[in-house]
Design an enzyme around this catalytic site. Sequence first.
Site, PDB file in Angstrom:
ATOM      1  N   LYS A  88      -6.633  -4.072  13.956  1.00 42.13           N
ATOM      2  CA  LYS A  88      -5.375  -3.517  14.450  1.00 42.13           C
ATOM      3  C   LYS A  88      -4.951  -4.205  15.751  1.00 42.13           C
ATOM      4  O   LYS A  88      -3.749  -4.368  16.020  1.00 42.13           O
ATOM      5  CB  LYS A  88      -5.488  -2.003  14.611  1.00 42.13           C
ATOM      6  CG  LYS A  88      -5.706  -1.276  13.274  1.00 42.13           C
ATOM      7  CD  LYS A  88      -4.580  -1.560  12.278  1.00 42.13           C
ATOM      8  CE  LYS A  88      -4.723  -0.834  10.963  1.00 42.13           C
ATOM      9  NZ  LYS A  88      -3.612  -1.074  10.046  1.00 42.13           N
ATOM     10  N   GLY A 143       0.815  -1.223   0.000  1.00 45.16           N
ATOM     11  CA  GLY A 143       0.000   0.000   0.000  1.00 45.16           C
ATOM     12  C   GLY A 143       0.839   1.259   0.000  1.00 45.16           C
ATOM     13  O   GLY A 143       0.581   2.193   0.746  1.00 45.16           O
ATOM     14  N   TYR A 170     -12.195  -1.830  12.179  1.00 46.78           N
ATOM     15  CA  TYR A 170     -10.791  -1.387  12.075  1.00 46.78           C
ATOM     16  C   TYR A 170     -10.016  -1.721  13.356  1.00 46.78           C
ATOM     17  O   TYR A 170      -8.902  -2.257  13.296  1.00 46.78           O
ATOM     18  CB  TYR A 170     -10.796   0.118  11.814  1.00 46.78           C
ATOM     19  CG  TYR A 170      -9.439   0.751  11.591  1.00 46.78           C
ATOM     20  CD1 TYR A 170      -8.824   0.700  10.352  1.00 46.78           C
ATOM     21  CD2 TYR A 170      -8.791   1.429  12.620  1.00 46.78           C
ATOM     22  CE1 TYR A 170      -7.592   1.308  10.137  1.00 46.78           C
ATOM     23  CE2 TYR A 170      -7.565   2.038  12.420  1.00 46.78           C
ATOM     24  CZ  TYR A 170      -6.971   1.978  11.177  1.00 46.78           C
ATOM     25  OH  TYR A 170      -5.756   2.581  10.973  1.00 46.78           O
ATOM     26  N   ILE A 228      -2.483  10.589  12.004  1.00 49.56           N
ATOM     27  CA  ILE A 228      -1.441  11.042  11.078  1.00 49.56           C
ATOM     28  C   ILE A 228      -2.125  11.669   9.860  1.00 49.56           C
ATOM     29  O   ILE A 228      -3.106  11.114   9.348  1.00 49.56           O
ATOM     30  CB  ILE A 228      -0.552   9.853  10.615  1.00 49.56           C
ATOM     31  CG1 ILE A 228      -0.068   9.024  11.829  1.00 49.56           C
ATOM     32  CG2 ILE A 228       0.619  10.339   9.770  1.00 49.56           C
ATOM     33  CD1 ILE A 228       0.726   9.764  12.862  1.00 49.56           C
TER      34      ILE A 228
END
Length: 244
Positions: free
Chosen positions: A156, A8, A152, A185
């Site tokens: 993780k 990615g 998600y 981020i």
Amino acid sequence: MATAFITGSARGIGAAIALRLAEDGFDIALNDISEAMFEDNDIMEKIAAKGVKVQKFICDVSNYAQAEETVKAIKAEFGSIDVLVNNAGITRDGLMARMSEEQYDMVVAVNQKSVFNMSKFVGNVMMRQKSGRIINLASVAGVYGNPGQINYSATKAAIIGMTKTVAKELGSRGITCNAVAPGFIKTPMTDKLTDDQKNAMLGQIAMKRFGEVEDIAGVVSFLASKDAAYVTGQVIEISGGIMM
Ligand code: NAP
């Protein structure tokens, strides 16, 4: 020359990691799900300008067969795979009560199964080499949870368990496996959030700023370096102090 493979990596954190590892002297195998992802940017040119070899390998990292073919192609082209960065990831956010099965399953496939696929196939190459570094992109959402991200955060958190398992399975072969857990981020992934969501997040960050992609790339560079040779099974949070 040692080779780093970053999944990615056409944009965002993955592209910054690829550029930093190129500066560190690694030849670079880039990946993304479609050729189009590379058309909007000049990441190939920026890496080539560092004087290292760079090539892109288009594949869907959640697809087991494509992952195997891609790893074979990288090994054939570069001769070795010394660093694997499992970076590809997506969000399909929504509160649990309203989340569809498709939203859940897609995030699990891309964020979590991809780590199994690539760690298995690249791990086999690294075992024969008797050396290697695997670095996974977890998230603070996997450590502390996050409303609207049950899919998600599940992936993780899973990546943290997978990191420790791979570290234990492959450690005797000279292979380390660590994770970084970014906070907020600035990337296309977080651009999608509303101003209210961004302000709420900022309030929780001790350093009162969002992270830059280079903040992640620097720590990954350390984990790929000789200095981190005896660091394995660790999760390093890079969040400006969201939780302590
Ligand atoms: P990003 O800007 O969306 O970049 C991720 C890249 O991965 C995109 O180019 C994406 O392509 C690609 N990708 C998606 N699915 C793929 C697949 N099946 N196969 C191959 N490539 C695929 O995301 P980012 O913010 O840089 O995030 C990178 C990693 O850091 C992710 O694992 C993310 O979960 C993690 N992270 C990010 C943050 C943050 O604040 N940004 C925080 C914590 C953790 P498409 O655009 O076509 O999907």
